[in-house]
Write an enzyme that holds these catalytic residues in place. Structure first.
Site, PDB file in Angstrom:
ATOM      1  N   HIS A 130      60.565  34.484  67.615  1.00 49.02           N
ATOM      2  CA  HIS A 130      61.769  35.282  67.871  1.00 49.02           C
ATOM      3  C   HIS A 130      62.805  34.462  68.650  1.00 49.02           C
ATOM      4  O   HIS A 130      64.003  34.521  68.375  1.00 49.02           O
ATOM      5  CB  HIS A 130      61.432  36.524  68.702  1.00 49.02           C
ATOM      6  CG  HIS A 130      60.500  37.492  68.048  1.00 49.02           C
ATOM      7  ND1 HIS A 130      59.211  37.689  68.475  1.00 49.02           N
ATOM      8  CD2 HIS A 130      60.660  38.327  66.993  1.00 49.02           C
ATOM      9  CE1 HIS A 130      58.626  38.614  67.735  1.00 49.02           C
ATOM     10  NE2 HIS A 130      59.483  39.022  66.818  1.00 49.02           N
ATOM     11  N   ARG A 142      51.359  40.188  66.120  1.00 47.24           N
ATOM     12  CA  ARG A 142      50.010  40.707  65.899  1.00 47.24           C
ATOM     13  C   ARG A 142      48.919  39.682  66.239  1.00 47.24           C
ATOM     14  O   ARG A 142      47.743  40.040  66.263  1.00 47.24           O
ATOM     15  CB  ARG A 142      49.853  41.175  64.448  1.00 47.24           C
ATOM     16  CG  ARG A 142      50.666  42.429  64.149  1.00 47.24           C
ATOM     17  CD  ARG A 142      50.356  42.990  62.775  1.00 47.24           C
ATOM     18  NE  ARG A 142      50.911  44.324  62.596  1.00 47.24           N
ATOM     19  CZ  ARG A 142      52.080  44.580  62.007  1.00 47.24           C
ATOM     20  NH1 ARG A 142      52.836  43.596  61.555  1.00 47.24           N
ATOM     21  NH2 ARG A 142      52.493  45.832  61.881  1.00 47.24           N
TER      22      ARG A 142
HETATM   23  P1  AMP Z   1      59.394  41.355  64.013  1.00 50.54           P
HETATM   24  O1  AMP Z   1      59.606  41.558  65.469  1.00 50.54           O
HETATM   25  O2  AMP Z   1      57.983  41.003  63.662  1.00 50.54           O
HETATM   26  O3  AMP Z   1      59.980  42.456  63.168  1.00 50.54           O
HETATM   27  O4  AMP Z   1      60.219  40.048  63.640  1.00 50.54           O
HETATM   28  C1  AMP Z   1      61.591  39.966  63.936  1.00 50.54           C
HETATM   29  C2  AMP Z   1      62.149  38.733  63.289  1.00 50.54           C
HETATM   30  O5  AMP Z   1      61.462  37.573  63.774  1.00 50.54           O
HETATM   31  C3  AMP Z   1      61.970  38.724  61.753  1.00 50.54           C
HETATM   32  O6  AMP Z   1      63.163  38.221  61.163  1.00 50.54           O
HETATM   33  C4  AMP Z   1      60.803  37.785  61.564  1.00 50.54           C
HETATM   34  O7  AMP Z   1      60.799  37.145  60.310  1.00 50.54           O
HETATM   35  C5  AMP Z   1      61.037  36.786  62.677  1.00 50.54           C
HETATM   36  N1  AMP Z   1      59.806  36.058  63.013  1.00 50.54           N
HETATM   37  C6  AMP Z   1      58.602  36.598  63.326  1.00 50.54           C
HETATM   38  N2  AMP Z   1      57.689  35.621  63.515  1.00 50.54           N
HETATM   39  C7  AMP Z   1      58.330  34.438  63.308  1.00 50.54           C
HETATM   40  C8  AMP Z   1      57.927  33.059  63.340  1.00 50.54           C
HETATM   41  N3  AMP Z   1      56.689  32.703  63.614  1.00 50.54           N
HETATM   42  N4  AMP Z   1      58.864  32.118  63.072  1.00 50.54           N
HETATM   43  C9  AMP Z   1      60.154  32.479  62.785  1.00 50.54           C
HETATM   44  N5  AMP Z   1      60.587  33.750  62.733  1.00 50.54           N
HETATM   45  C10 AMP Z   1      59.695  34.722  62.986  1.00 50.54           C
END
Ligand code: AMP
Length: 286
Positions: free
Chosen positions: A45, A203
């Site tokens: 993030h 997760r």
């Molecule tokens: P989430 O909080 O899981 O909904 O993710 C929010 C944003 O962070 C989304 O655009 C995801 O694709 C991105 N994201 C989550 N994990 C990663 C990672 N390891 N590398 C790059 N972006 C990520």
């Protein structure tokens, strides 16, 4: 005892980032660079926030665990939440605003009405990847993201390629909605991994040490050049495969000779579901 000069500066430094919960307070930040998240922030993030900062605009990060994108049997109640720590992380990489709306702010007239109004992009239904495994997921994602774009009115938004199909879905949603978000641009940010190669994910905190070692099989699998090799690799690591495919990078449909392709995988370790992907070039992962 004399006071520590850095300590006395801390409240001043911390006060530069705003944390807001109401839609009205967003008005001054229209045209910002916007990073939507569900919180439990990690380095993945933070890389998105850094990317947003490159745009030289006010950076707004939303933190909202969106109930609409979880199926009843999924982990909505257990999803990790820690707003205070998230705000500290976001501020540490230069976010200007954290927007943390309530469910009522996001869905004031009831979610059923908002769900029925949205035209879902084909990337959310045709590839039969995430869409087949989680049939209601992208509808919930599109409803929340569209609502966030309506409220925030950004000029740039950053999504992670970690959720590759989601990135394509949102890209198409922006294209098909035309002027609704006044020429909003989307940036896809690269995947951040830990030292072993495991893609960072909120997760991952559920994984035991043994499961972490098993989870490295996903990274190994996406570096294979055939689907057969991907499946064999996932099997060696004892992963329960949902899909392991090589697809056209733009459409996520069957590969076309001469066009870029992407390896994508989803697998389970007990109740934990993990996804990963990587571009494939002549059998070599870029
Ligand atoms: P989430 O909080 O899981 O909904 O993710 C929010 C944003 O962070 C989304 O655009 C995801 O694709 C991105 N994201 C989550 N994990 C990663 C990672 N390891 N590398 C790059 N972006 C990520």
């Amino acid at each position: 005892m004399g006071s520590d000069p850095l300590r006395s500066l801390t409240p001043f430094i911390l006060s530069t980032m705003k944390v807001i919960t109401s839609a009205d307070s967003l008005k001054p930040f229209r045209g910002c660079a916007f990073v939507p998240t569900m919180g439990a922030l990690h380095d993945g993030h933070l890389s998105l926030i850094r990317e947003a900062k490159n745009a030289d605009k006010t950076v707004v990060v939303s933190i909202f665990v969106n109930p609409e994108q979880f199926a009843p049997e999924e982990d909505l109640d257990k999803y990790p939440r820690n707003l205070e720590q998230d705000c500290a992380f976001a501020e540490s990489v230069g976010a200007d605003v954290v927007f943390a709306p309530s469910v009522e702010t996001m869905y004031p007239t009831g979610s059923n009405e908002s769900l029925s109004n949205l035209h879902i992009p084909w990337a959310a239904t045709k590839p039969l990847l995430e869409d087949a495994c989680r049939p209601t997921h992208f509808l919930g994602v599109c409803v929340a993201v569209a609502r966030l774009f309506d409220l925030v009115q950004p000029s740039i938004t950053v999504f992670g390629l970690k959720d590759y199909q989601q990135y394509l879905v949102i890209k198409q949603l922006i294209e098909q909605e035309g002027k609704r978000w006044s020429d909003l641009q989307i940036i896809g940010a690269g995947i951040i991994r830990d030292d072993g190669g495991l893609a960072m994910s909120s997760r991952n905190v559920y994984l035991t040490t043994d499961q972490r070692s098993q989870a490295l099989g996903l990274h190994k699998a996406i570096r294979c050049s055939t689907e057969k090799a991907m499946l064999e690799t996932l099997d060696v690591y004892g992963l329960d495969v949902e899909y392991a495919v090589i697809r056209d990078s733009e459409t996520l449909l069957a590969p076309i000779e001469g066009k870029p392709t992407r390896a994508l995988v989803a697998a389970r370790l007990g109740h934990i579901r993990l996804i990963d992907n990587a571009p494939v070039n002549m059998g070599v992962q870029l």
